[in-house]
Structures are given as structure tokens and as C-alpha cells.
Design a protein around this motif. Sequence first.
Motif, mmCIF file in Angstrom:
data_model
loop_
_atom_site.group_PDB
_atom_site.id
_atom_site.type_symbol
_atom_site.label_atom_id
_atom_site.label_comp_id
_atom_site.label_asym_id
_atom_site.label_seq_id
_atom_site.Cartn_x
_atom_site.Cartn_y
_atom_site.Cartn_z
ATOM 1 N N THR A 248 2.013 20.773 5.381
ATOM 2 C CA THR A 248 1.251 20.484 4.155
ATOM 3 C C THR A 248 0.756 19.043 4.147
ATOM 4 O O THR A 248 1.409 18.132 4.686
ATOM 5 C CB THR A 248 2.025 20.738 2.828
ATOM 6 N N LYS A 249 -0.372 18.858 3.502
ATOM 7 C CA LYS A 249 -0.957 17.518 3.381
ATOM 8 C C LYS A 249 -0.045 16.580 2.597
ATOM 9 O O LYS A 249 -0.030 15.370 2.831
ATOM 10 C CB LYS A 249 -2.320 17.605 2.701
ATOM 11 N N ALA A 250 0.712 17.142 1.650
ATOM 12 C CA ALA A 250 1.616 16.319 0.847
ATOM 13 C C ALA A 250 2.611 15.582 1.744
ATOM 14 O O ALA A 250 2.915 14.402 1.518
ATOM 15 C CB ALA A 250 2.363 17.192 -0.160
ATOM 16 N N THR A 251 3.121 16.270 2.770
ATOM 17 C CA THR A 251 4.077 15.642 3.683
ATOM 18 C C THR A 251 3.419 14.509 4.458
ATOM 19 O O THR A 251 3.998 13.419 4.605
ATOM 20 C CB THR A 251 4.653 16.688 4.653
ATOM 21 N N TYR A 252 2.213 14.734 4.955
ATOM 22 C CA TYR A 252 1.498 13.684 5.688
ATOM 23 C C TYR A 252 1.234 12.469 4.798
ATOM 24 O O TYR A 252 1.464 11.326 5.198
ATOM 25 C CB TYR A 252 0.165 14.223 6.217
ATOM 26 N N ILE A 253 0.768 12.726 3.576
ATOM 27 C CA ILE A 253 0.416 11.630 2.664
ATOM 28 C C ILE A 253 1.651 10.827 2.274
ATOM 29 O O ILE A 253 1.674 9.593 2.356
ATOM 30 C CB ILE A 253 -0.296 12.175 1.415
ATOM 31 N N LEU A 254 2.707 11.537 1.851
ATOM 32 C CA LEU A 254 3.909 10.843 1.392
ATOM 33 C C LEU A 254 4.634 10.156 2.552
ATOM 34 O O LEU A 254 5.200 9.072 2.386
ATOM 35 C CB LEU A 254 4.835 11.817 0.671
ATOM 36 N N GLY A 255 4.588 10.780 3.722
ATOM 37 C CA GLY A 255 5.192 10.146 4.889
ATOM 38 C C GLY A 255 4.480 8.857 5.252
ATOM 39 O O GLY A 255 5.117 7.846 5.599
ATOM 40 N N PHE A 256 3.156 8.858 5.141
ATOM 41 C CA PHE A 256 2.372 7.653 5.417
ATOM 42 C C PHE A 256 2.651 6.564 4.385
ATOM 43 O O PHE A 256 2.886 5.401 4.729
ATOM 44 C CB PHE A 256 0.883 7.998 5.421
ATOM 45 N N LEU A 257 2.651 6.948 3.109
ATOM 46 C CA LEU A 257 2.887 5.963 2.057
ATOM 47 C C LEU A 257 4.280 5.355 2.143
ATOM 48 O O LEU A 257 4.471 4.177 1.842
ATOM 49 C CB LEU A 257 2.672 6.618 0.683
ATOM 50 N N LYS A 258 5.261 6.146 2.565
ATOM 51 C CA LYS A 258 6.626 5.620 2.733
ATOM 52 C C LYS A 258 6.648 4.488 3.761
ATOM 53 O O LYS A 258 7.409 3.528 3.632
ATOM 54 C CB LYS A 258 7.544 6.761 3.177
ATOM 55 N N ARG A 259 5.770 4.596 4.760
ATOM 56 C CA ARG A 259 5.745 3.587 5.820
ATOM 57 C C ARG A 259 5.004 2.310 5.409
ATOM 58 O O ARG A 259 5.312 1.231 5.906
ATOM 59 C CB ARG A 259 5.089 4.159 7.086
ATOM 60 N N VAL A 260 4.018 2.440 4.511
ATOM 61 C CA VAL A 260 3.155 1.284 4.237
ATOM 62 C C VAL A 260 3.416 0.607 2.894
ATOM 63 O O VAL A 260 3.075 -0.573 2.716
ATOM 64 C CB VAL A 260 1.664 1.678 4.325
ATOM 65 N N LEU A 261 4.008 1.326 1.937
ATOM 66 C CA LEU A 261 4.241 0.729 0.617
ATOM 67 C C LEU A 261 5.610 0.079 0.529
ATOM 68 O O LEU A 261 6.554 0.468 1.231
ATOM 69 C CB LEU A 261 4.120 1.792 -0.478
ATOM 70 N N SER A 262 5.731 -0.887 -0.341
ATOM 71 C CA SER A 262 7.045 -1.471 -0.613
ATOM 72 C C SER A 262 7.904 -0.426 -1.321
ATOM 73 O O SER A 262 7.393 0.535 -1.899
ATOM 74 C CB SER A 262 6.908 -2.707 -1.509
ATOM 75 N N THR A 263 9.199 -0.631 -1.296
ATOM 76 C CA THR A 263 10.108 0.309 -1.958
ATOM 77 C C THR A 263 9.814 0.407 -3.448
ATOM 78 O O THR A 263 9.813 1.500 -4.027
ATOM 79 C CB THR A 263 11.567 -0.123 -1.740
ATOM 80 N N SER A 264 9.538 -0.737 -4.085
ATOM 81 C CA SER A 264 9.266 -0.747 -5.525
ATOM 82 C C SER A 264 8.018 0.060 -5.858
ATOM 83 O O SER A 264 8.001 0.849 -6.814
ATOM 84 C CB SER A 264 9.110 -2.183 -6.029
ATOM 85 N N LEU A 265 6.955 -0.148 -5.102
ATOM 86 C CA LEU A 265 5.717 0.596 -5.339
ATOM 87 C C LEU A 265 5.912 2.080 -5.072
ATOM 88 O O LEU A 265 5.394 2.933 -5.805
ATOM 89 C CB LEU A 265 4.585 0.041 -4.477
ATOM 90 N N MET A 266 6.656 2.395 -4.018
ATOM 91 C CA MET A 266 6.893 3.801 -3.690
ATOM 92 C C MET A 266 7.692 4.480 -4.790
ATOM 93 O O MET A 266 7.399 5.620 -5.178
ATOM 94 C CB MET A 266 7.645 3.901 -2.353
#
Length: 273
Positions: A248-266
Amino acid sequence: MQNILITGCSSGIGLQTALTLKENNYKVYASARKEKDVEMLRNLGFETFQIDVRNKKDITNALKTIIKNDLKLDAIFNNAGFGQPGAVEDLSVDVLKKQFDTNFFGLHEVTLQAMSLFRKQGFGKIIQHSSVLGIISLKYRGAYNASKYAIEGITDTLRQEVLGSNIFISTINTGPVTSKFRENALKKFNKNIDIENSYFSEIYKKELKARLETTEDKAPFNLPESSVANVVLKIMKTQKPKPRYYVTKATYILGFLKRVLSTSLMDKLLNKI
């Protein structure tokens, strides 16, 4: 003919995967926890076992029968599992243990016994069904999140320990997929969470129960069960499968954001889901 043992085939992803592989001429040993589901699978033409992954003997007996019949085991798909909803502070230790008994310890017992066979025969594939919730965490899903994170940790380790062998370990991170997952989760929620006396009582009643009770698949990027079944088919067809597959696209999107965003933003982003 290649063969595979699949756990948790009573419905949803497990059943669809068994059907898809059978249609593609793989020998599928489909298992389920309840006798009525085993009978259903038998009526569909599967060779089947009654396996409760919490019961070591069930697993041992199934694998002994497979080796007796085929003299080998090509792959396992650790699919059995369930979700226990509820805020972390409402999860008793006993309830958390029950979540882990199936989702993690049961999966690990199947993996251990399969690995013993694979080491002897010199080949095999282990397919672990994790989740997008093994990559990111969502509120009120703490028990399920934790069990899937545990799968990630032990599978990542095992993959390193078989490096250079002809044993391949693949993790599937599934996002929102149509299944009976919510229906089963609702039963666990009502049984194990003290809704009335919880700090989150109003949220449970207004939001969480409504989400679990709906029969509509409103989650963004939702896909049918076949999306996972087709990945398992791909792994079976591949001589050297990848270590990880996103569904699913949700997994790709959230997996990417986990790598690039700070913990607080995530955290702020995930809190809105």
C-alpha cells in the motif's frame, strides 16, 4: 512442485494467499486455529492442519507431516495474528502477553521449527507478516504496535544470521487492507478494555468503537487482500527474494516520513491519523 505452510488461513489475507498460490500450482498447506475453519479449508481442496501457533505440538505435528509427505519444506508464511486495541495505560500485562503469545512468540516458534528443517535441507524461505505498524506507531494500538516492532527486531537479526546461506527471510509491511481485522479487534477491545472507567472513555465511545464497527474501508490507499497474496506469490517465484516488501502507498509514505521527519513532527502527524 514447491510447497508452503501458511498460518492464519481462516479468512482475509491468509485465505486469499492460500487461494492465490494454489491457483498458481504451489502446494499449499493451509492452517487455521479453529476446527470449523480447518473444515472450510479442506472443502476448498487444501491439505490443511489445525494449528494454534501458541501450541508447540500443533506446529511440530504439521511440519513432521509435511516432511513425511514431501521430504522437504520450501517456505513458510507467518500470517497468524490479531490486533488488540486500547490505550497503553488501559492494557494490563496479561492482555499484552496474550497479544505477544500469538503475534510474536507463536510466530517465533513456527520460525524456529522451520529454521531447523531449512538448515538440514540447505534452503528455504521465511515470510514474516509485519505491518506498517512495525515501522510507525499509531495511538490506541500500542499492543499491536509493540508486537510488530518485536517481529521487526528479531527478523532483522535472523536475516543477518542466515546471510550467505540459501535461506531467505522476507518481511512484508502491510498497510490498510480489506479483511476481518477490525471485526476481530472489536471483540478483543470489548472483552479486554475497561471502557467505562478509562481516561479515554469518551474517545473510545465516539471515535474508536465507531471506527472498529464500520464495515466500510475508508482508510486512504486501502487495498484488497490480493495485494499481499501477490507479494507472497512474487517471493515464491523469486530465487533470491528481497528482505522487505511494502504493501500500500500508506506504507511507502509513512516509511519515508519516518526517515526524514524529526520525532516531534512525526508524532504530530501520526496523532492526526
